[in-house]
Motif scaffolding. Structure first.
Motif: not given
Lengths: 389, 389, 389
Positions: B34-40, B42-55, B98-101
Motif C-alpha cells: 500500500x505504501x508503494x502505491x501511496x508514495x508513488x 505523491x512522489x514519483x508519478x511520471x506520466x501515469x506510471x509509478x516508478x519503482x526501484x530500490x529507493x 513525509x511529503x509535506x516534510x
C-alpha cells in the motif's frame, strides 16, 4: 542464509528440533563440498583444474537448498546414513539436471523454480513414496508442534522471506536485471503473504489462522517467481503470481496433503509439495508464458542479459518458451526417476532406518538433556551437569 | 530487517507470540504494498506510471516500520480487522506527512526521528487512548513475559541494534555522508546501551536489571540520531545523545508508563512512548540544533548532499533550523489528529475487537497446538497430530 | 554479527540465559567504545585527533569478539562489576598486542587466529584459573542445558557459521584477496562441520551425537584459517585445516576439558579452549607454514596486498614465517600474564563475585518473570503483570 531459514523452518516438530537443525547443518556442509566438485566437473573444468569463486559458492548454495527441500519431505523418518547417501545422489543428479537445462537447452531459471524447487520437491516426494511407512501412526503423537517450536519455525520463515529477493537475484546479471528480480520477488512475497492469511482464516471452520499456513505458504510467492523474476513480469504480474501461489499452497496444506498420504501413500512431513512442488511447477509455467511474450521493445538493451539466444537471433520468443517447457519436463522426469531409484537404495537394511514407532524422535540420534521426562516437570529438575564443564 | 526485529521484539507476551509475529508479518506485507502505491502517487508519478526501484523499497520499509511502532502501542488489544484498517489509514497519513516534510518544507530526516518514530509512536498512543479499555485488568494475568519469551524478544533487540546503523544510513547520500550516519548511529547505540544498564540497576530497589529496559531502552540511541545522524554531530555529540536517550527511555519505562495508564488512560503495551516517542522528539530537537549550527566550513563539499538548500544559498542555517522545528510540529499534529480519528473508526462494532477479558490471547485468532493446558503438563502430553501430515 | 552469534552461543545454560545475552550486549557495547579510543591512541592519532571510520568499526568489533571469548571461559562465575573491569583491561591489552604484532613485527593475521582467538581464549582461561572455585559443584545442577536452550544456542552457531567468511575477509584487501579469504574460510568450515559430526558419533559410547560438539566444534574451521585465510592456502589446504580443527576441537570437549578442570583447576564454562584456544594456536602455526612457502610465482601481483614486506624485498618468506611464529609467542605471553594479573584484580572483594552456590543463576542479577517456580507449573500460573503496562 539457506541454513538459518531451512534449519529453523523444520524445527516445528516438538521432539525433533536437534535433528532438524543438526542434520540440516550436516547435509548442507556435505552438499556444499560435493556440489562444488560435481558442478566443477560439469561446468568449469579448465585444464584439469576446477575454477572456484563467488559464483561457484552461490551455485553450491542453491544445490544445498534443493537437498534441504527433499529432506523436508522425509524429515523424521530417516537416519543420518540414509540422509548422507541421499545427499550424494541428489547433488550429482541436481548437477546433471542443471547442466542439461542451462547449458544444453539454454533454459533461463535464475531463482530455480525448476532446478531447485520442482526438482528438490519431487525428488523428495518420490523418495518418501518408496520409503512409505504403513505404521507411521505409531509416531503420530510426536508429529505435532508445541508453542515454542512454532515460534522457532517463524524465525526460519521470516529469514527466508527477507532474503528471498537476494536469493532469486543473486545469479542474475548486475544492474537493472538484478533490481528487477529483487522487486518482482518482493511484490510476489507480499501478495502470497496476504492471500495466505486471508485464505487460512477462510478455510478453517472458525475463522482462526493456522500457523502452518503462515510459516509456509507465505513463502510460496518467492518460489513462483524463481524462473520469471528476472524477466519483464511487471509488478502487477508479480502480485498476481504471488497471490495465486499463496492460494494454491494454503489450499494444498488443507486439502491435498491428507489425500497424498491416504491415497498416494506419500507422507510429506513438511508439506514440501505445497511450498516447493506446486509453486515451482507454476513458476516454471509462468516462465514459459513470460518468455513467450518477450520482445525487443519490452526489454531494450536488457534482452541480451536475460535471453542472450533471442537477442542474438538464434531463437524466437516462441521457441524459447518451448525450450522452457521442455526444461520443466526434463526436471520432472529426472526428479521422479531419481527419487524413486534413490528410495530403493535408501531401503538397504544396512542404512539403519528408524522403526515406525521411533519416528520424529531426537533421542535415537542425540544425547538429549534431561531426556524429556524431566523437562515435563520443569527445568528445576534437570540434574545432570553439562558435558562442557 | 524490520520484520525480524519488530516481530520478535513483541514476542515477550507469554500467550501472544503467534499474534505478535504473525500480525507483524501481515501488517508489514500490506504496508509494503500500500505504501508503494501511496508514495508513488505523491512522489514519483511520471506520466501515469509509478516508478519503482530500490529507493521505493526502502521508503516502503520505513513506512512499514512506522505502522509496526503504532502496532506496539495497541498490541494485544485489537483484532486483525482493526489492525488492517489502521494500516490503511496510517500508511496514507505517513505518506502525506513525509511529503509535506521532505518535499514541501525541505526538512532533513534521513533516519526518520520525526517521520517514522515520532509519527508512529503518537499515532499509536492516541489510537490507544481512544480505544481505552476500562477493564483491562481482567487480562492482566496474561500480560507478563515468561523466561523463553524474553529470550525471543532479545533476538529482536539484537537484530535491530545491529542493523540500525544500516537503517539510518540507507537513504543518505553515498560515500562520506553514509559513513558518517552509520558511525554516529553506532556510537549513539553503544552509549544508550551503557546508560540503560547503569540506570536499570540503579532505579530497581535491589540492584537487579530489568529485561524490559535492556530489550527496549538500549535501542533508543538509534532513534535519537535519526534526524541528525547524517549531520556533523561529532562522535562526542552522538555519545551524549545516546546517553541521554537511554536515560530518558529507561526512566520512562519505570515511572512514566504507569502514569500514562492511570492518569491519561493511555495503555501502551510495548512502551512505544519510551522507545520511539520521547527519543524521536528528542532526535527531532537535536536535528534543529545541529542544523542551526551548520556552516560551510564544517561540511565543506558535503554540505550539498546534507543541506542542498543551504548550499544553494536559498536558506540560512537558522531558517533551516526553524523549518526542522516546524516539521516536528506538523508531524505531531498529524499523528495526534490521525490517531484520534483512527481510534474512532476502529471502535466500529463490525471490526470485532476482542473483549476486555480476552486481550493478549492467541487462541481467539490462532489454532494453538496443545491449547496451553497441555503445555503446562509438559510436551509429552500433546496428542493431536500436526495438520502438516 | 558478533553480538547475535556469541550472545546466543552462550544461552545453553538453563538458568543463565538473561545474563548470557544481556552481559554479552553490555560488554560488547563497552568494548566497542573503549577499543575505539585505545586503538585510536595506538594507531591513528593524527594531530591530537583520532580518525574513525569503517575500518575502526571493524577493528573495534574484533576486539569485542576477543572480550566475548574470554567471557565464555568465566561465564556464570563472575558478576557484572568483575566483567566490566575485565573488559577495560582486556581491551587495552588487546590493543597493545595487536599493535605489537601488526605494526611492530609486521605479522599478518587478517581473521585474528592469534590476536582474537588465541589471545581471548588464553586470557580467559588464566583468568578462570586464578578465579578457581573449589566448591563449584554446589552449582552443578544449574550447569546443564535444556532442550530449548540448546536450540537457542544453535541460532548462535548457525549465525557465526554463515558470517565467518565475511568476518575473516572483512579486513583484507578488496578484490582477489578478499574472495580467497572467504572461500578458504568456507571450505574449512564445511570440513570442520563434517569431521565434528563424524567424531561426535564415534566417541560417544552409543553412536549418538552431542549437541555441544555440533554447536562449537563445527566452528573451529573458521578459527583455524584466521591467519592463513588470505594466503595461498589452496582449497585442499583449507579442507585439511578444517578437518583437523574440527577433530581437535571435538576431542578437546570430550577428553581435555574434564582434565583441565580436575588437574589444572581451569574451569572453562563454554569450552573456549577447544573452540578458540587450540584451533587458534593451530591457525597461527598454519600461518607460519603458509607464509614460509610464499613465493612471487604463487601470488603474482597479489603478493603486495598479502605480504607487502616480502613484495618490497625487505623480508624473505622464511623470515616472515619466523616473525609469524614470534607473534604467536608474544600473544601467548601477553594473554597468560594479562589473564593471571587480571584474575588477581578481579578477586578484589569489592567487586562482588557470586558465591559458589549461586553460579549460573540469573536471579541474582535480573528480575526474572515468574521466578522459575511458576514456570515449572506451566505458563498459566504466572500472575505478575508485566512492568511494561
Amino acid at each position: 542464509m539457506v541454513f538459518v531459514g531451512f534449519g529453523f523452518l523444520m524445527v516445528f516438530l516438538q521432539r525433533y528440533g536437534f535433528s532438524s537443525v543438526g542434520f540440516t547443518f550436516l547435509l548442507a556442509a556435505l552438499a556444499l563440498q560435493w556440489s562444488t566438485l560435481v558442478q566443477g566437473f560439469l561446468h568449469s573444468l579448465h585444464g584439469g583444474h576446477i575454477l572456484v569463486g563467488v559464483e561457484s559458492m552461490i551455485n553450491a548454495d542453491f544445490c544445498a537448498a534443493s537437498v534441504l527441500i527433499s529432506f523436508g519431505a522425509i524429515l523424521g523418518k530417516t537416519g543420518p546414513a540414509q540422509l548422507l547417501l541421499m545427499t550424494l545422489l541428489e547433488v550429482a543428479l541436481f548437477g546433471i539436471n542443471e547442466f542439461v537445462l542451462l547449458n544444453l537447452l539454454g533454459v533461463r531459471d535464475a531463482g530455480g523454480s525448476m532446478t531447485i524447487h520442482t526438482f528438490g520437491a519431487y525428488f523428495g516426494l518420490f523418495l518418501s513414496r518408496v520409503l512409505y511407512r504403513r505404521q507411521l501412526e505409531k509416531s503420530k503423537h510426536r508429529q505435532g508442534s508445541i508453542y515454542h517450536s512454532d515460534l522457532f519455525a517463524m524465525i526460519g520463515t521470516i529469514f527466508l522471506w527477507i532474503f528471498w529477493p537476494s536469493f532469486n537475484s543473486a545469479p542474475t546479471a548486475l544492474g537493472d536485471t538484478q533490481h528487477r528480480t529483487a522487486l518482482n520477488t518482493y511484490y510476489s512475497l507480499t501478495a502470497s503473504t496476504l492471500s495466505t492469511f486471508a485464505l487460512s482464516a477462510l478455510i478453517s471452520g472458525d475463522g482462526r489462522l493456522d500457523m502452518v499456513h503462515v510459516q509456509n505458504a507465505a513463502l510460496a510467492g518467492g518460489v513462483v517467481v524463481g524462473t520469471s523474476g528476472e524477466m519483464m513480469l511487471t509488478p502487477f504480474g508479480a502480485l498476481a503470481a504471488g497471490f495465486l501461489a499463496g492460494t494454491v499452497s494454503t489450499l494444498g496444506y488443507k486439502f491435498l496433503t491428507p489425500v497424498l498420504e491416504s491415497k498416494l501413500k506419500i507422507q510429506d512431513t513438511c508439506g514440501v509439495h505445497n511450498l516447493h512442488g506446486m509453486p515451482g511447477v507454476l513458476g516454471a509455467l509462468l516462465g514459459v508464458l513470460v518468455a513467450g511474450l518477450a520482445t525487443h521493445d519490452a526489454y531494450g538493451d536488457g534482452l541480451e542479459s536475460v535471453f542472450p539466444l533471442i537477442a542474438e537471433g538464434q531463437r524466437t520468443a516462441r521457441s524459447q518458451a518451448i525450450y522452457q517447457l521442455f526444461g520443466l519436463l526434463v526436471t520432472l522426469v529426472l526428479a521422479i526417476v531419481g527419487g524413486s531409484l534413490g528410495g530403493l537404495l535408501l531401503r538397504l537394511p544396512c542404512l539403519d532406518a528408524p522403526p515406525d514407532s521411533e519416528c520424529y524422535e531426537d533421542q535415537i540420534y542425540w544425547e538429549v538433556p534431561g531426556e524429556y521426562e524431566n523437562e515435563a516437570q520443569g527445568p528445576l529438575s534437570v540434574e545432570e551437569p553439562d558435558t562442557r564443564a
